[in-house]
Design a protein around this motif. Structure first.
Motif, PDB file in Angstrom:
ATOM      1  N   SER A 235       0.737  -1.435  -0.139  1.00 20.93           N
ATOM      2  CA  SER A 235       0.385  -0.188   0.127  1.00 20.93           C
ATOM      3  C   SER A 235       1.427   1.415   0.148  1.00 20.93           C
ATOM      4  O   SER A 235       0.015   2.000  -0.495  1.00 20.93           O
ATOM      5  N   SER A 236       1.881   0.977   0.586  1.00 26.51           N
ATOM      6  CA  SER A 236       2.898   2.430   0.803  1.00 26.51           C
ATOM      7  C   SER A 236       3.710   2.534  -0.186  1.00 26.51           C
ATOM      8  O   SER A 236       3.525   3.821  -0.903  1.00 26.51           O
ATOM      9  N   ALA A 239       0.581   4.201  -2.818  1.00 25.63           N
ATOM     10  CA  ALA A 239       0.843   5.476  -2.014  1.00 25.63           C
ATOM     11  C   ALA A 239       2.231   6.466  -3.274  1.00 25.63           C
ATOM     12  O   ALA A 239       1.233   7.285  -3.246  1.00 25.63           O
ATOM     13  N   GLN A 240       2.791   6.072  -3.064  1.00 31.31           N
ATOM     14  CA  GLN A 240       4.233   6.916  -3.291  1.00 31.31           C
ATOM     15  C   GLN A 240       3.729   6.821  -4.636  1.00 31.31           C
ATOM     16  O   GLN A 240       4.490   7.962  -5.164  1.00 31.31           O
ATOM     17  N   MET A 252      -5.867   1.255  -2.003  1.00 32.20           N
ATOM     18  CA  MET A 252      -5.409   1.202  -1.283  1.00 32.20           C
ATOM     19  C   MET A 252      -6.006   1.431   0.051  1.00 32.20           C
ATOM     20  O   MET A 252      -6.940   1.865   0.317  1.00 32.20           O
ATOM     21  N   GLU A 253      -5.231   0.476   1.595  1.00 33.69           N
ATOM     22  CA  GLU A 253      -6.308   1.315   2.815  1.00 33.69           C
ATOM     23  C   GLU A 253      -6.107   2.471   3.115  1.00 33.69           C
ATOM     24  O   GLU A 253      -5.101   3.355   2.463  1.00 33.69           O
ATOM     25  N   SER A 255      -5.898   4.588   6.037  1.00 35.36           N
ATOM     26  CA  SER A 255      -4.946   5.221   6.110  1.00 35.36           C
ATOM     27  C   SER A 255      -3.663   5.348   5.036  1.00 35.36           C
ATOM     28  O   SER A 255      -3.174   6.532   5.500  1.00 35.36           O
ATOM     29  N   TYR A 256      -2.992   4.859   4.223  1.00 36.17           N
ATOM     30  CA  TYR A 256      -2.519   5.483   3.586  1.00 36.17           C
ATOM     31  C   TYR A 256      -2.686   6.586   2.673  1.00 36.17           C
ATOM     32  O   TYR A 256      -1.987   6.722   1.432  1.00 36.17           O
TER      33      TYR A 256
END
Lengths: 373, 333
Positions: A235-236, A239-240, A252-253, A255-256
């Motif tokens: 997920s990170s 996000a990136q 993505m989840e 929180s990301y």
């Protein structure tokens, strides 16, 4: 010559020191997940945790999606009860494998046990079987990076067509129709998916194949099956990638996706739904229990039209034996699960971008935990 | 010392026939025997480990392949969770080989140039620090290269990719549709940076071993410095440089985390090196392993076996090349 040799030795020492430092810092950065624990509440809540006979050490493994939640709970629980709980977020597959080998007291998983996994679990749970206890929910957000577009609304068929490559640019008629007021650019759509296998992908593709049956023909699963598009790891990583790439969109989840724009989904409810803890909980409330006996596996209603219910929602489970848990870990498992299913345990979830399990389901979970043997 | 004893030196004992033979054979004293035993034991132990690995890989791979619906060698898909499972290594083999070739094509010339510069051109004061910095590069963990790659290198590649597309897009292998530059070429460049230190390091050692006499002889014949390098240093160091390159290639073939972080994988073979997609064995294993069930792991092991075979072939080929150039090895210098 001699001088040179000496130099070389000094260089080697320097290199060792440097690499050693790097190795140490690499290890140190491993457990950043712990920082979400919410320090302020750590001591205040400790009094209400019932430890019963909890003692010693507990090993657990499984879904990385719920690791931050587990870490936060463990922090509270171990402070109150002097118990060490070691949850390795090695992935759902690893968790179930470890559980069925009897090396962990409970496992975390993004998807419910498969029939063959239940059969296998009977070997470990003498006289019983593995059961799923829904414990942590979460919204799967669609984050995007399109300049000048803030409140994007999409529906299931459009999402399916974007991720299967049929819709190629942001000013496509289908997107325009859902967003009459937005200034959509003609940028190419860059749809990103997970390159690793993931419960998030599993849930997202289940949503697509249920809510957009005619547009999504690639089925569901942990591995992304549709051709084309781009991919990133974790997920990170997604996000990136979305932040870096103009015209990008990905799932993505929640929180990301905190500092990115997220898509509100037109489910047919009175207004489009944004991914939040509340809207995820509302969607889980619309789910039905499909597990048999004490198994509380849920089936999310991806076609939900309930107001404020966000359809792409993920439920993660704790997997334990209903009967035949190991005598030495049973009291600790029971006490820990009782705590995380309690109002207090569930109450912490919203602060760390997860969704609590709705009341009537968590009530069943509590009854089941009380009956574990 | 008195004179008398000097006059009559004690008779040196003549070695018997048996003793002479033993001396010729060598390895008679206990220390030698122990050392021989240890060395032989280690050699056999290594072979045993290699066999055990090969047997394990083959056994688990056989389980997976027997249940595979697709053709293991030609299927463009990796889906072990479906019923029936379908997976194939075509894309992975292609990606592994292509990314390694790109890495070698970039890294070897640069590494040799750096090694030559350090050993034959740079003033000692400059050569030392450069060698030191290169050594340090080898100590950086690959995941750090991966993070650096995705945060620094990937955004920077946009310019290069655009330029390649403008001028060489017509070749097909450098055509680029706008997209994140997380392609085989990016991976190749990152791998090149990662394998640079080891190739440089070993090459430097080899160039340092060139006998002074060879170089002086060339200089005496009136060769310029470049001619010395070309006629004395490079031929002498060739087998060493090949060995160094093979070490680098080994790292490139097996690199996992950096590729997994930087590449945007899919199960297609792209004609253009700039298109995101493709994959490598190690990257695929890293990506699929955590969530894989037991069958999925067996399938990944089967792909690992193929990487094992490719590595064996490459190393075998390198040995043959080096063996043919024995006359330049350090043994007869």
């Amino acid at each position: 010559m001699k001088l040179q040799r000496k130099n070389r030795r000094a260089l080697a020492l320097g290199a060792i020191a440097f690499s050693g430092a790097l190795a140490l810092t690499a290890c140190g950065s491993d457990d950043t997940g712990n920082s979400n624990g919410g320090d302020s509440t750590a001591t205040a809540n400790a009094g209400s945790i019932k430890c019963d006979d909890a003692k010693g050490q507990l090993l657990a493994d499984g879904s990385s999606a719920q690791k931050n939640a587990i870490d936060a709970w463990v922090k509270q629980f171990s402070a109150a009860c002097q118990v060490q709980i070691n949850y390795k977020g090695g992935g759902s597959g690893a968790g179930i494998t470890a559980f069925n080998q009897g090396t962990v007291a409970f496992a975390g998983s993004d998807s419910a046990l498969k029939p063959e996994e239940i059969t296998e679990s009977k070997k470990v749970c003498s006289g019983g079987q593995g059961i799923d206890l829904p414990m942590v929910g979460g919204a799967v957000a669609l984050a995007y990076n399109v300049e000048g577009v803030d409140n994007l609304v999409l529906d299931a068929p459009t999402i399916a067509n974007i991720f299967s490559g049929k819709i190629k640019t942001w000013d496509d008629a289908a997107i325009k129709k859902l967003n009459p007021d937005a200034k959509l650019p003609s940028t190419k759509i860059q749809a990103f998916h997970r390159s690793d296998e993931s419960g998030t992908t599993d849930n997202f593709t289940k949503y697509l194949s249920t809510a957009a049956k005619s547009d999504w023909t690639y089925g569901d699963g942990k591995a992304w099956a549709a051709p084309g598009g781009q991919a990133a790891s974790g997920s990170s990583g997604l996000a990136q990638a979305v932040k870096q790439t103009s015209g990008a969109i990905s799932y993505m989840e929640e929180s990301y996706a905190k500092d990115m724009s997220t898509v509100a989904i037109d489910t047919g409810a009175s207004e489009p739904v944004k991914p939040t803890s509340d809207s995820a909980t509302a969607a889980i409330a619309d789910a039905k229990v499909v597990g048999t006996g004490k198994d509380l596996a849920l089936e999310i209603n991806y076609n939900t039209k309930a107001d404020g219910a966000y359809p792409i929602t993920l439920v993660t489970y704790e997997i334990v034996c209903d009967k035949g848990n190991k005598a030495e870990t049973l009291p600790t498992v029971k006490a820990f699960l009782t705590y995380i299913a309690s109002e207090e345990g569930q109450g912490m979830l919203a602060d760390i971008s997860y969704a609590p399990i709705p009341d009537d389901i968590i009530a069943k979970v509590r009854t089941t935990i009380a009956g574990l043997s | 010392m008195d004179i008398a004893t000097q006059d009559t030196p004690p008779p040196t004992p003549q070695p018997t026939e048996a003793e002479r033979k033993r001396a010729a054979r060598g390895a008679t004293r206990p220390g030698d025997r122990v050392f021989l035993g240890l060395a032989r034991g280690s050699g056999i132990f290594l072979l045993a480990i290699m066999t055990a690995i090969a047997v394990f890989l083959t056994w688990r791979a056989a389980i997976a392949i027997s249940k595979n619906e697709g053709n293991f060698l030609t299927t463009f898909e990796w889906n072990t969770g479906t019923q029936p499972p379908v997976f194939g290594i075509a894309v992975l083999a292609y990606g592994t080989v292509v990314s390694s070739i790109i890495a070698m094509a970039i890294a070897v010339p640069i590494a040799v140039a750096i090694a030559l510069f350090i050993t034959h051109y740079a003033p000692r004061r400059l050569g030392g620090p450069i060698a030191y910095v290169i050594d340090l590069l080898a100590a950086v963990p690959s995941i750090v290269y991966g993070l650096w790659g995705v945060m620094v290198l990937v955004p920077q590649m946009n310019g290069l990719f655009g330029w390649l597309n403008d001028y060489f897009g017509w070749t097909g292998i450098f055509s680029w549709e706008e997209g994140a530059p997380r392609s085989m070429l990016t991976v190749g460049i990152l791998l090149a940076i990662m394998i640079l230190p080891i190739i440089t390091n070993v090459s430097r050692e080899v160039f340092n071993q060139v006998p002074q006499m060879h170089e002086e002889a060339a200089l005496a014949l009136g060769a310029t410095r470049w001619e010395v390098v070309r006629m004395a240093v490079l031929p002498f160091g060739r087998s060493g440089v090949i060995s160094a390159s093979m070490l680098g290639l080994g790292r490139a073939l097996g690199e996992t985390m950096a590729v997994a972080i930087v590449l945007s994988p899919d199960f297609l073979i792209h004609g253009s090196l700039l298109d995101p997609g493709g994959g490598t064995f190690a990257q695929n294993i890293a990506a699929k392993f955590p969530e894989a069930d037991e069958f999925g792991r067996d399938a990944l092991i089967a792909s690992g076996l193929v990487l094992f075979v490719i590595t064996l072939l490459v190393n075998g080929a390198a040995r043959m090349i080096i063996a043919r150039r024995k006359e330049y090895s350090g043994a007869n210098a």
